[in-house]
Design a protein around this motif. Structure first.
Motif, mmCIF file in Angstrom:
data_model
loop_
_atom_site.group_PDB
_atom_site.id
_atom_site.type_symbol
_atom_site.label_atom_id
_atom_site.label_comp_id
_atom_site.label_asym_id
_atom_site.label_seq_id
_atom_site.Cartn_x
_atom_site.Cartn_y
_atom_site.Cartn_z
ATOM 1 N N LEU A 160 0.832 -1.212 0.000
ATOM 2 C CA LEU A 160 0.000 0.000 0.000
ATOM 3 C C LEU A 160 0.862 1.255 0.000
ATOM 4 C CD1 LEU A 160 -2.805 -1.080 2.508
ATOM 5 C CD2 LEU A 160 -3.068 -0.657 0.056
ATOM 6 N N ALA A 161 1.925 1.259 0.813
ATOM 7 C CA ALA A 161 2.800 2.429 0.876
ATOM 8 C C ALA A 161 3.496 2.650 -0.471
ATOM 9 C CB ALA A 161 3.833 2.254 1.988
ATOM 10 N N ALA A 162 3.959 1.559 -1.085
ATOM 11 C CA ALA A 162 4.642 1.684 -2.377
ATOM 12 C C ALA A 162 3.689 2.182 -3.449
ATOM 13 C CB ALA A 162 5.241 0.332 -2.779
ATOM 14 N N GLU A 163 2.453 1.673 -3.448
ATOM 15 C CA GLU A 163 1.455 2.116 -4.424
ATOM 16 C C GLU A 163 1.146 3.599 -4.273
ATOM 17 O OE1 GLU A 163 -1.807 -0.468 -3.733
ATOM 18 O OE2 GLU A 163 -0.828 -2.233 -4.605
ATOM 19 N N ALA A 164 1.298 4.104 -3.035
ATOM 20 C CA ALA A 164 1.069 5.526 -2.791
ATOM 21 C C ALA A 164 2.294 6.370 -3.132
ATOM 22 C CB ALA A 164 0.682 5.739 -1.327
ATOM 23 N N GLY A 165 3.364 5.693 -3.592
ATOM 24 C CA GLY A 165 4.569 6.419 -3.976
ATOM 25 C C GLY A 165 5.519 6.682 -2.839
ATOM 26 N N ASN A 166 5.298 6.030 -1.688
ATOM 27 C CA ASN A 166 6.167 6.249 -0.540
ATOM 28 C C ASN A 166 7.512 5.540 -0.759
ATOM 29 O OD1 ASN A 166 7.217 5.177 2.282
ATOM 30 N ND2 ASN A 166 6.018 7.027 2.690
ATOM 31 N N ALA A 167 8.604 6.277 -0.640
ATOM 32 C CA ALA A 167 9.930 5.735 -0.941
ATOM 33 C C ALA A 167 10.333 4.615 0.010
ATOM 34 C CB ALA A 167 10.963 6.851 -0.891
ATOM 35 N N ARG A 168 9.981 4.756 1.282
ATOM 36 C CA ARG A 168 10.333 3.703 2.240
ATOM 37 C C ARG A 168 9.544 2.428 1.929
ATOM 38 N NH1 ARG A 168 9.814 3.669 8.790
ATOM 39 N NH2 ARG A 168 8.292 5.294 8.356
ATOM 40 N N GLY A 169 8.279 2.581 1.586
ATOM 41 C CA GLY A 169 7.470 1.433 1.214
ATOM 42 C C GLY A 169 8.021 0.749 -0.026
ATOM 43 N N GLN A 170 8.502 1.546 -0.983
ATOM 44 C CA GLN A 170 9.090 0.976 -2.195
ATOM 45 C C GLN A 170 10.334 0.161 -1.849
ATOM 46 O OE1 GLN A 170 9.629 4.680 -4.223
ATOM 47 N NE2 GLN A 170 7.649 4.580 -5.300
ATOM 48 N N TYR A 171 11.159 0.697 -0.952
ATOM 49 C CA TYR A 171 12.376 -0.016 -0.573
ATOM 50 C C TYR A 171 12.039 -1.354 0.077
ATOM 51 C CZ TYR A 171 16.258 -1.577 2.222
ATOM 52 O OH TYR A 171 17.210 -2.382 2.799
ATOM 53 N N PHE A 172 11.126 -1.348 1.037
ATOM 54 C CA PHE A 172 10.823 -2.591 1.739
ATOM 55 C C PHE A 172 10.032 -3.573 0.879
ATOM 56 C CE2 PHE A 172 12.260 -0.331 5.483
ATOM 57 C CZ PHE A 172 12.934 -1.346 6.150
ATOM 58 N N LEU A 173 9.215 -3.067 -0.026
ATOM 59 C CA LEU A 173 8.559 -3.983 -0.959
ATOM 60 C C LEU A 173 9.620 -4.629 -1.860
ATOM 61 C CD1 LEU A 173 5.952 -5.224 -1.972
ATOM 62 C CD2 LEU A 173 5.690 -3.273 -3.530
ATOM 63 N N GLY A 174 10.636 -3.854 -2.229
ATOM 64 C CA GLY A 174 11.753 -4.422 -2.970
ATOM 65 C C GLY A 174 12.433 -5.528 -2.177
ATOM 66 N N ALA A 175 12.538 -5.350 -0.854
ATOM 67 C CA ALA A 175 13.144 -6.383 -0.011
ATOM 68 C C ALA A 175 12.308 -7.660 -0.018
ATOM 69 C CB ALA A 175 13.305 -5.857 1.409
ATOM 70 N N HIS A 176 10.978 -7.516 -0.085
ATOM 71 C CA HIS A 176 10.102 -8.695 -0.204
ATOM 72 C C HIS A 176 10.411 -9.460 -1.491
ATOM 73 C CE1 HIS A 176 7.173 -8.420 3.112
ATOM 74 N NE2 HIS A 176 7.312 -7.105 3.017
ATOM 75 N N TYR A 177 10.498 -8.723 -2.593
ATOM 76 C CA TYR A 177 10.755 -9.387 -3.870
ATOM 77 C C TYR A 177 12.163 -9.978 -3.910
ATOM 78 C CZ TYR A 177 6.410 -8.086 -6.132
ATOM 79 O OH TYR A 177 5.078 -8.011 -6.468
ATOM 80 N N ARG A 178 13.081 -9.316 -3.274
ATOM 81 C CA ARG A 178 14.446 -9.833 -3.268
ATOM 82 C C ARG A 178 14.545 -11.156 -2.510
ATOM 83 N NH1 ARG A 178 19.818 -6.563 -1.215
ATOM 84 N NH2 ARG A 178 21.333 -8.203 -1.713
ATOM 85 N N SER A 179 13.845 -11.249 -1.389
ATOM 86 C CA SER A 179 13.939 -12.433 -0.532
ATOM 87 C C SER A 179 12.849 -13.461 -0.804
ATOM 88 C CB SER A 179 13.879 -11.997 0.935
ATOM 89 O OG SER A 179 14.884 -11.050 1.220
ATOM 90 N N GLY A 180 11.880 -13.111 -1.650
ATOM 91 C CA GLY A 180 10.777 -14.038 -1.908
ATOM 92 C C GLY A 180 9.890 -14.203 -0.695
ATOM 93 N N LEU A 181 9.685 -13.128 0.059
ATOM 94 C CA LEU A 181 8.890 -13.182 1.278
ATOM 95 C C LEU A 181 7.458 -12.754 0.978
ATOM 96 C CD1 LEU A 181 11.532 -11.638 3.677
ATOM 97 C CD2 LEU A 181 10.797 -14.015 3.610
ATOM 98 N N GLY A 182 6.574 -13.741 0.843
ATOM 99 C CA GLY A 182 5.171 -13.455 0.558
ATOM 100 C C GLY A 182 4.881 -13.275 -0.918
#
Length: 612
Positions: A160-182
């Protein structure tokens, strides 16, 4: 006449009310203007006026007073007052205030720490669409900072944070994709999200891009680019980058390995409050790498990291204490530390508890506990736990022996790229236990594990080429693989090389060279090698007969339960060869061997008129 007067009177009342409201708004604006104007001194009267306005429910007044008391700007700093006004603003519906209140509750700033209440306030703001609240929740649930780690909740809020353009949300969503978490692991998507975050000036977005170059994930590994970007990120304030610079210097990733320089970066990370740097610097102190060894200081740093939610610090201390590495062994404390991390639902702690009870020589064996903890970790997807649990099923320790279940568990670990899962599953395919025998699959899996340096896989490949099962027989190739395993002191490979020399398979036959390799295997604890050396010196085959040396090797093999060694050692005691004659000891050893099904021991007992 009276009828005409009524509208006039009502008009006066409305005008009076309107004038009063205008006057109040003017007073509010004036008081706040006095308090916020840098050109006007803050007076007790202006503070009192705004305090009265805050009491009437004016959000701007509440927030201004909260800021003043929080920063000590024009008033004496008072975290309790600041927190109180922040709470009033949050309760009045101010979403920014709700976020600030949550942080105050997390950090004990003017309020009793209350993580549950903090999460409630953040979720109230996040549900209303506050992107920074969403990002705060996403980060906390991702890292387990101040809350129980929950990657599913983290994913929802980070999306949700990344979709809203929040930079911190984008970073942590990137961490999800990097680690395959969820989500399915996707390094390209991680790079895209890290780049979006970086472009908004979020320093850890820059760190994320650097780390992908560091580890060659989604891009060609480029240590020079990683180092350059880490330095930029560190200079911009990324403590994650500071820590990873320490990692690069410690490992020698693209730079000359320099533990002292690594310590300098880790110390800088500690000074900036980075929990992972606390753990890394603590380990360096315990091991004396790049700094003078100081286990007490190392544990102090690791405990500080653990207190900040770094569960690996608890596990790391537990391993040092359990194994007595660089610190005095303290098994009860080690198990307590594992238990503390286990209560935080940390799968590696479950695995360490299971391994301790099932495999550690320093912990009283308890296979029931081992199976319980390893099952919990294995079901959580922990590959090393899946391997350890598979070993228990393969051996029948604490569970009914079940090769098929062992194969299932090994396969789960192998599918994650775990070299031990690959090697152990290869062993089952080679023997045909729990799976249909398939030498080709055994070779394929062994090669995968061998690429990761697994000595058991090296040995099995040697066995495949020695036997001709799964590949054309080739003694030179067998020797090559056996030597790779032997270089890692793999006892079975050491013995196998001795067998090649004993039999002259692919090499010039040499009893002396065979004995040299058997001795190395025996010193490494291989029972077959110990028995073989004992038998050679007992019989005088390949060696000058030496009963005392025979007894020494037999005794080592017998201590590991070898029934032939027990019988032969019994013969030496019965005849007084290399040992003091002792009929009672001979009978004891014969009985042990006889109960294991050794025919010669049973005959020896019959000859002596004894039963077993």
């Amino acid at each position: 006449m009276l009828g005409r007067a009524i509208p006039f009177v009502l008009g006066l009342l409305v005008a009076a009310i309107a004038f009063g409201a205008w006057t109040q708004r003017d007073a509010i604006s004036g008081a706040l203007a006095d308090l916020t104007s840098s050109s006007r001194p803050v007076t007790e009267q202006s503070i009192s006026a705004v305090t009265r306005l805050a009491g009437r429910g004016e959000l701007d007044a509440m927030n201004e007073l909260a800021r003043r008391y929080r920063e000590g700007d024009g008033v004496e700093a008072d975290p309790v007052q600041a927190s109180g006004y922040t709470r009033q603003a949050a309760e009045a519906g101010d979403l920014d205030a709700a976020v600030r209140l949550a942080l105050a509750l997390f950090n004990s700033e003017g309020a009793e720490p209350d993580a549950n209440a903090a999460i409630e306030w953040l979720e109230r703001a996040a549900e209303a669409g506050h992107a920074e609240a969403q990002a705060e929740l996403g980060e906390r649930f991702f890292d387990g900072t101040g809350v129980e780690q929950d990657r599913e909740r983290a994913l929802r809020w980070n999306q949700l944070a990344a979709e809203a353009g929040n930079a911190r949300g984008q970073y942590f969503l990137g961490a999800h994709y990097r680690s395959g978490l969820g989500v399915e692991a996707d390094y390209a998507e991680a790079m895209r999200l890290y780049t979006l975050s970086r472009e908004q000036g979020y320093v850890d977005g820059l760190f994320g891009v650097a780390s992908l170059y560091h580890y060659g994930q989604g891009v060609e590994q480029n240590y020079a680019e990683a180092l350059r970007l880490y330095i930029l990120a560190a200079e911009a304030g990324s403590v994650r980058a500071v820590n990873n610079l320490g990692v690069m210097y410690f490992n020698g990733d693209g730079v000359a390995r320099d533990p002292a320089e690594a310590v300098r970066w880790f110390r800088r990370g500690v000074e900036a409050g980075n929990s992972t740097s606390m753990l890394n610097l603590g380990r360096r102190y315990v091991l004396g790498e790049g700094v003078e060894a100081d286990a007490a200081e190392g544990f102090r740093l690791m405990e500080a990291a653990a207190a900040r939610g770094i569960n690996d610090a608890l596990v790391g201390m537990g391993i040092y204490l359990r194994d007595g590495e660089h610190v005095e062994r303290d098994v009860p404390r080690a198990l307590a530390l594992f238990g503390e991390a286990a209560q935080r639902d940390y799968a590696p702690a479950w695995r360490q508890l299971g391994w301790s009870y099932g495999f550690s020589e320093h912990v009283e064996r308890d296979y029931e506990q081992a199976v319980t903890w390893l099952t919990r970790a294995a079901e959580h997807g922990d590959a090393p736990a899946q391997v350890d649990l598979g070993v228990l099923y393969e051996r029948g320790n604490g569970v009914t022996r079940d090769y098929a279940e062992a194969a299932r568990l090994y396969r789960l670990a192998a599918d994650q790229g775990n070299q031990f899962g690959q090697s152990n599953l290869a062993g089952l395919y080679y023997s045909g236990n729990g799976v249909t025998r398939d030498y080709g699959e055994a070779r394929r899996l062994s090669l995968l594990a061998a690429e990761q340096g697994n000595p058991n896989a090296h040995y099995r490949l040697g066995l495949i080429y020695q036997s001709g099962h799964g590949a054309t027989r080739n003694y030179a190739e067998a020797m090559r693989w056996f030597r790779l395993a032997a270089d890692q002191n793999n006892a079975t490979a050491l013995f196998a090389i001795g067998v090649l020399y004993r039999d002259g398979s692919g090499v010039t036959r040499s009893d002396a060279e065979a004995a040299r390799w058997f001795r190395r295997a025996a010193d490494a604890g291989l029972v077959d090698a110990q028995y073989t050396l004992g038998h050679w010196q007992h019989t005088g085959r390949h060696f000058q007969q030496d009963f005392a040396q025979a007894a020494r090797w037999y005794r080592l093999a017998a201590a590991q339960g070898d029934r032939d060694a027990r019988n032969n050692l019994g013969t030496l005691y019965e005849n007084g060869q290399g040992v003091t004659r002792d009929r009672g000891e001979a009978i004891r050893l014969y009985r042990l061997a006889a109960r294991q099904g050794n025919d010669r021991a049973q005959n020896n007992l019959r000859r002596l008129g004894e039963t077993w």
